[in-house]
Design an enzyme around this catalytic site. Structure first.
Site, PDB file in Angstrom:
ATOM      1  N   ASP A   1       0.808  -1.222   0.000  1.00  0.00           N
ATOM      2  CA  ASP A   1       0.000   0.000   0.000  1.00  0.00           C
ATOM      3  C   ASP A   1       0.839   1.269   0.000  1.00  0.00           C
ATOM      4  O   ASP A   1       0.463   2.279   0.582  1.00  0.00           O
ATOM      5  CB  ASP A   1      -0.981   0.009   1.204  1.00  0.00           C
ATOM      6  CG  ASP A   1      -1.762  -1.293   1.281  1.00  0.00           C
ATOM      7  OD1 ASP A   1      -2.224  -1.744   0.224  1.00  0.00           O
ATOM      8  OD2 ASP A   1      -1.872  -1.860   2.375  1.00  0.00           O
TER       9      ASP A   1
ATOM     10  N   LYS B   1       2.159   1.928  -5.259  1.00  0.00           N
ATOM     11  CA  LYS B   1       2.941   1.431  -6.412  1.00  0.00           C
ATOM     12  C   LYS B   1       2.192   1.623  -7.731  1.00  0.00           C
ATOM     13  O   LYS B   1       2.783   1.973  -8.741  1.00  0.00           O
ATOM     14  CB  LYS B   1       3.267  -0.062  -6.228  1.00  0.00           C
ATOM     15  CG  LYS B   1       4.182  -0.329  -5.046  1.00  0.00           C
ATOM     16  CD  LYS B   1       4.423  -1.805  -4.852  1.00  0.00           C
ATOM     17  CE  LYS B   1       3.213  -2.561  -4.359  1.00  0.00           C
ATOM     18  NZ  LYS B   1       2.794  -2.264  -2.991  1.00  0.00           N
ATOM     19  N   GLY B   2       0.876   1.383  -7.687  1.00  0.00           N
ATOM     20  CA  GLY B   2       0.076   1.474  -8.920  1.00  0.00           C
ATOM     21  C   GLY B   2       0.217   2.840  -9.569  1.00  0.00           C
ATOM     22  O   GLY B   2       0.332   2.953 -10.788  1.00  0.00           O
TER      23      GLY B   2
ATOM     24  N   ASN C   1      -4.757 -10.736  -3.825  1.00  0.00           N
ATOM     25  CA  ASN C   1      -4.586 -10.108  -2.505  1.00  0.00           C
ATOM     26  C   ASN C   1      -4.108  -8.669  -2.663  1.00  0.00           C
ATOM     27  O   ASN C   1      -4.233  -7.861  -1.760  1.00  0.00           O
ATOM     28  CB  ASN C   1      -3.580 -10.887  -1.637  1.00  0.00           C
ATOM     29  CG  ASN C   1      -2.270 -11.182  -2.346  1.00  0.00           C
ATOM     30  OD1 ASN C   1      -2.166 -11.066  -3.558  1.00  0.00           O
ATOM     31  ND2 ASN C   1      -1.268 -11.581  -1.592  1.00  0.00           N
ATOM     32  N   ALA C   2      -3.529  -8.365  -3.795  1.00  0.00           N
ATOM     33  CA  ALA C   2      -3.013  -7.016  -4.043  1.00  0.00           C
ATOM     34  C   ALA C   2      -4.176  -6.100  -4.377  1.00  0.00           C
ATOM     35  O   ALA C   2      -5.151  -6.526  -4.974  1.00  0.00           O
ATOM     36  CB  ALA C   2      -2.056  -7.043  -5.222  1.00  0.00           C
ATOM     37  N   GLY C   3      -4.058  -4.856  -3.982  1.00  0.00           N
ATOM     38  CA  GLY C   3      -5.089  -3.922  -4.412  1.00  0.00           C
ATOM     39  C   GLY C   3      -4.394  -2.705  -4.947  1.00  0.00           C
ATOM     40  O   GLY C   3      -3.537  -2.154  -4.265  1.00  0.00           O
ATOM     41  N   HIS C   4      -4.658  -2.321  -6.189  1.00  0.00           N
ATOM     42  CA  HIS C   4      -4.091  -1.051  -6.615  1.00  0.00           C
ATOM     43  C   HIS C   4      -5.183  -0.163  -7.184  1.00  0.00           C
ATOM     44  O   HIS C   4      -6.071  -0.611  -7.880  1.00  0.00           O
ATOM     45  CB  HIS C   4      -2.911  -1.195  -7.580  1.00  0.00           C
ATOM     46  CG  HIS C   4      -2.932  -2.407  -8.434  1.00  0.00           C
ATOM     47  ND1 HIS C   4      -2.275  -3.560  -8.099  1.00  0.00           N
ATOM     48  CD2 HIS C   4      -3.528  -2.627  -9.614  1.00  0.00           C
ATOM     49  CE1 HIS C   4      -2.474  -4.442  -9.031  1.00  0.00           C
ATOM     50  NE2 HIS C   4      -3.234  -3.912  -9.972  1.00  0.00           N
TER      51      HIS C   4
ATOM     52  N   THR D   1      -5.728 -11.743   3.532  1.00  0.00           N
ATOM     53  CA  THR D   1      -6.843 -11.169   2.778  1.00  0.00           C
ATOM     54  C   THR D   1      -7.907 -12.221   2.480  1.00  0.00           C
ATOM     55  O   THR D   1      -8.926 -11.903   1.877  1.00  0.00           O
ATOM     56  CB  THR D   1      -6.332 -10.589   1.443  1.00  0.00           C
ATOM     57  OG1 THR D   1      -5.748 -11.661   0.685  1.00  0.00           O
ATOM     58  CG2 THR D   1      -5.304  -9.494   1.652  1.00  0.00           C
TER      59      THR D   1
ATOM     60  N   GLN E   1       2.376  -5.995  -3.004  1.00  0.00           N
ATOM     61  CA  GLN E   1       2.719  -6.032  -1.566  1.00  0.00           C
ATOM     62  C   GLN E   1       4.046  -5.289  -1.300  1.00  0.00           C
ATOM     63  O   GLN E   1       4.420  -4.449  -2.082  1.00  0.00           O
ATOM     64  CB  GLN E   1       2.769  -7.473  -1.041  1.00  0.00           C
ATOM     65  CG  GLN E   1       1.393  -8.137  -0.947  1.00  0.00           C
ATOM     66  CD  GLN E   1       0.965  -8.852  -2.209  1.00  0.00           C
ATOM     67  OE1 GLN E   1       1.768  -9.470  -2.876  1.00  0.00           O
ATOM     68  NE2 GLN E   1      -0.296  -8.788  -2.545  1.00  0.00           N
TER      69      GLN E   1
ATOM     70  N   THR F   1      -7.793  -1.796  -0.021  1.00  0.00           N
ATOM     71  CA  THR F   1      -8.448  -1.792  -1.333  1.00  0.00           C
ATOM     72  C   THR F   1      -9.221  -3.086  -1.542  1.00  0.00           C
ATOM     73  O   THR F   1     -10.298  -3.101  -2.117  1.00  0.00           O
ATOM     74  CB  THR F   1      -7.384  -1.670  -2.450  1.00  0.00           C
ATOM     75  OG1 THR F   1      -6.448  -0.680  -2.095  1.00  0.00           O
ATOM     76  CG2 THR F   1      -7.998  -1.318  -3.781  1.00  0.00           C
TER      77      THR F   1
ATOM     78  N   GLY G   1       5.115  11.781  -4.764  1.00  0.00           N
ATOM     79  CA  GLY G   1       3.654  11.787  -4.898  1.00  0.00           C
ATOM     80  C   GLY G   1       3.065  12.829  -3.970  1.00  0.00           C
ATOM     81  O   GLY G   1       3.310  12.820  -2.766  1.00  0.00           O
ATOM     82  N   VAL G   2       2.272  13.758  -4.536  1.00  0.00           N
ATOM     83  CA  VAL G   2       1.656  14.809  -3.708  1.00  0.00           C
ATOM     84  C   VAL G   2       0.126  14.745  -3.789  1.00  0.00           C
ATOM     85  O   VAL G   2      -0.560  15.683  -3.434  1.00  0.00           O
ATOM     86  CB  VAL G   2       2.185  16.212  -4.113  1.00  0.00           C
ATOM     87  CG1 VAL G   2       3.665  16.339  -3.772  1.00  0.00           C
ATOM     88  CG2 VAL G   2       1.964  16.496  -5.604  1.00  0.00           C
TER      89      VAL G   2
HETATM   90  P1  IMP Z   1      -2.227 -12.927   2.184  1.00  0.00           P
HETATM   91  O1  IMP Z   1      -1.305 -12.352   1.160  1.00  0.00           O
HETATM   92  O2  IMP Z   1      -3.678 -12.732   1.848  1.00  0.00           O
HETATM   93  O3  IMP Z   1      -1.894 -14.355   2.502  1.00  0.00           O
HETATM   94  O4  IMP Z   1      -2.022 -12.117   3.549  1.00  0.00           O
HETATM   95  C1  IMP Z   1      -0.832 -12.220   4.308  1.00  0.00           C
HETATM   96  C2  IMP Z   1      -0.470 -10.877   4.926  1.00  0.00           C
HETATM   97  O5  IMP Z   1      -0.108  -9.973   3.895  1.00  0.00           O
HETATM   98  C3  IMP Z   1      -1.615 -10.213   5.680  1.00  0.00           C
HETATM   99  O6  IMP Z   1      -1.075  -9.520   6.785  1.00  0.00           O
HETATM  100  C4  IMP Z   1      -2.190  -9.254   4.676  1.00  0.00           C
HETATM  101  O7  IMP Z   1      -2.857  -8.168   5.285  1.00  0.00           O
HETATM  102  C5  IMP Z   1      -0.929  -8.798   3.948  1.00  0.00           C
HETATM  103  N1  IMP Z   1      -1.191  -8.352   2.570  1.00  0.00           N
HETATM  104  C6  IMP Z   1      -1.459  -9.134   1.495  1.00  0.00           C
HETATM  105  N2  IMP Z   1      -1.617  -8.386   0.391  1.00  0.00           N
HETATM  106  C7  IMP Z   1      -1.434  -7.108   0.771  1.00  0.00           C
HETATM  107  C8  IMP Z   1      -1.458  -5.865   0.060  1.00  0.00           C
HETATM  108  O8  IMP Z   1      -1.648  -5.776  -1.161  1.00  0.00           O
HETATM  109  N3  IMP Z   1      -1.194  -4.756   0.806  1.00  0.00           N
HETATM  110  C9  IMP Z   1      -0.928  -4.811   2.145  1.00  0.00           C
HETATM  111  N4  IMP Z   1      -0.909  -5.945   2.836  1.00  0.00           N
HETATM  112  C10 IMP Z   1      -1.155  -7.089   2.166  1.00  0.00           C
END
Ligand code: IMP
Length: 461
Positions: A21, A24-25, A46-49, A136, A236, A328, A445-446
């Site tokens: 977070d 990066k996106g 699991n990533a959110g951008h 996630t 991540q 996200t 980034g501002v």
């Molecule tokens: P997982 O990747 O869902 O297995 O989660 C493992 C750990 O990584 C947890 O603490 C999640 O909150 C964290 N995590 C996974 N993806 C992200 C992300 O994109 N941003 C921030 N934390 C993440």
């Protein structure tokens, strides 16, 4: 080189230097014009951008951000792919008038419904011993486990129904037994071979019809040799890297730059010849469990004994709201802390940053004072980088440094004018970070949009 032959393209790798977070996106998007291909090398949905493009905001979890700008997006072999999410995102973008070109490595592993179920079951089981990572819930860990255990199902298997059936017949009974006999859970169709086979065979058909699958390493090498620029988009961040992070409160892949090679199939020399940009958020956030030595206050429900500086809870709330610090993917409120410099020194070394993009300095504007965790005291000794175990990290006491705050500004005007238009105290803060990491600043980034970024260096130039 023969006259007239185009030189090979360049690569830029984008790596989160903290806990994910970091924005990066936005950086991928910022340099997107010069990029032909954006490849992800690890992680999954699991990533959110969030990418802001004109008036539109796009929230993606699997499709590489460059795909919204008409670039080719590749999910490398190091990714774990949930086809349901993939197609939902692609269909959603098409409904908004975009035509994303997304390729998926045949070697990438597939997240199946039982992986998600097992992710939830195991997290719950771990809660009593405080070993839960606060995942996630997307099935990331269980899918990587199956990859390493040589019982995973790859994208290539979805294109080959016989292989898909053979593998499901082997693995699903084990997963059912694990859920039922070890964890005492009841199972549903997420563990039913017949329905999984039908559903995933159809995903394979769609991948084939839309000609989405590639041999990622070969595909990317051809592109680079043809003179195209490739961006490797890490998801991540370093402190949740399975090897270099705060284990076991980590994700199950390697966000650090070395994996840009392994997770796509180009050589480490290809990645190393290019730039590696570390993305730093001007403060720190964490979703999920684990230590956070510079934590400000606490998220609702946590007691002061959980650590942090409870007297600063209001400040944490302010930063959280100002910075939109809610997950996200999951919507969870993020824990907030001051910038942890030992953490980012560690990140700079692990990934060998050649440049930095420092985000969100606007979020800290208007404060009297901004602090950073400059070093730690661990067992009577001052240390400058993160220790290797989470227990040691928990024992670290933070040595803070204070910086005078900077005022609010018309950030878009600042971005248009350039680096020198950034308020002086903020520049002092930025230059401290750059000096500590011995790495030049490429961008600041501002604000969330592309127009709200101060560009200092263009890595593809
Ligand atoms: P997982 O990747 O869902 O297995 O989660 C493992 C750990 O990584 C947890 O603490 C999640 O909150 C964290 N995590 C996974 N993806 C992200 C992300 O994109 N941003 C921030 N934390 C993440």
């Amino acid at each position: 080189m023969e006259v007239g032959l185009k030189p090979p393209g360049m690569t830029v790798t984008i790596v989160g230097s903290q806990l994910g977070d970091e924005g990066k996106g936005g950086v991928v998007d910022l340099y997107g014009d010069e990029v032909d291909v954006v490849a992800r090398y690890q992680g999954g949905d699991n990533a959110g951008h969030t990418v802001v493009f004109g008036e539109e905001e796009y929230k993606l979890s699997l499709v590489p951000s460059g795909a919204i700008r008409g670039k080719v997006g590749v999910l490398g072999n190091g990714c774990v792919v949930n086809p349901e999410t993939l197609f939902a995102e692609i269909d959603g973008l098409r409904e908004r008038g975009l035509d994303p070109d997304v390729r998926v490595a045949e070697r990438a592993h597939v997240i199946l419904p039982y992986h998600r179920v097992l992710d939830g079951i195991e997290e719950t089981a771990k809660e009593d011993s405080d070993l839960d990572a606060g995942t996630t819930g997307r099935g990331i860990g269980p899918t990587y486990e199956d990859k390493i255990g040589r019982r995973g199902i790859r994208i290539g298997d979805l294109l080959d129904p016989d292989s898909l059936r053979t593998k499901l017949e082997y693995v699903v009974p084990q997963k059912r037994a694990l859920a039922e006999d070890v964890f005492g859970a009841t199972t549903d169709e997420a563990f039913d071979i017949g329905s999984l086979y039908e559903q995933y065979r159809r995903y394979g058909e769609r991948l084939a019809e839309e000609e989405m699958t590639v041999n990622a390493g070969g595909f990317l090498t051809e592109r680079i040799e043809a003179g195209e620029n490739v961006m490797f988009e890490g998801a991540q961040g370093t402190s949740i890297d399975i090897d270099h992070g705060d284990y076991p409160y980590v994700t199950s892949s390697n966000p650090t730059a070395g994996y840009a090679a392994t997770g796509t199939g180009v050589g480490p020399t290809v990645v190393g010849r290019g730039e590696v940009i570390g993305i730093v958020k001007a403060y720190l956030t964490r979703v999920g469990t684990g230590e956070l030595p510079t934590e400000l206050g606490s998220v609702e429900g946590q007691t002061p004994e959980d650590g942090g500086r409870p007297e600063m809870a209001d400040l944490a709330t302010e930063i959280r709201d100002e910075g939109g610090e809610y997950g996200t993917v999951t919507g969870r409120p993020r824990r907030v802390g001051w910038l942890d410099v030992p953490m980012i020194r560690h990140a700079a070394r692990v990934s060998g940053f050649t440049g930095l993009a420092i985000n969100h300095i606007d979020v800290l504007a208007g404060m009297d004072e901004v602090e950073v965790g400059h070093s730690y005291d661990l067992d009577g000794e001052e240390i400058l980088t993160m220790p290797p175990t989470s227990k040691q990290w928990a024992r670290c006491e933070v040595n803070y440094r204070r910086f005078d705050g900077w005022p609010e500004a018309d950030w878009e005007a600042v971005a248009a004018e350039g680096y020198d238009a950034i308020p002086e105290n903020a520049r002092t803060y930025l230059e401290y970070i750059s000096d500590e990491l011995d790495t030049p600043i490429y961008a600041v980034g501002v604000g969330p949009g592309r127009e709200q970024t101060v560009i200092v260096e263009t890595p593809f130039a």
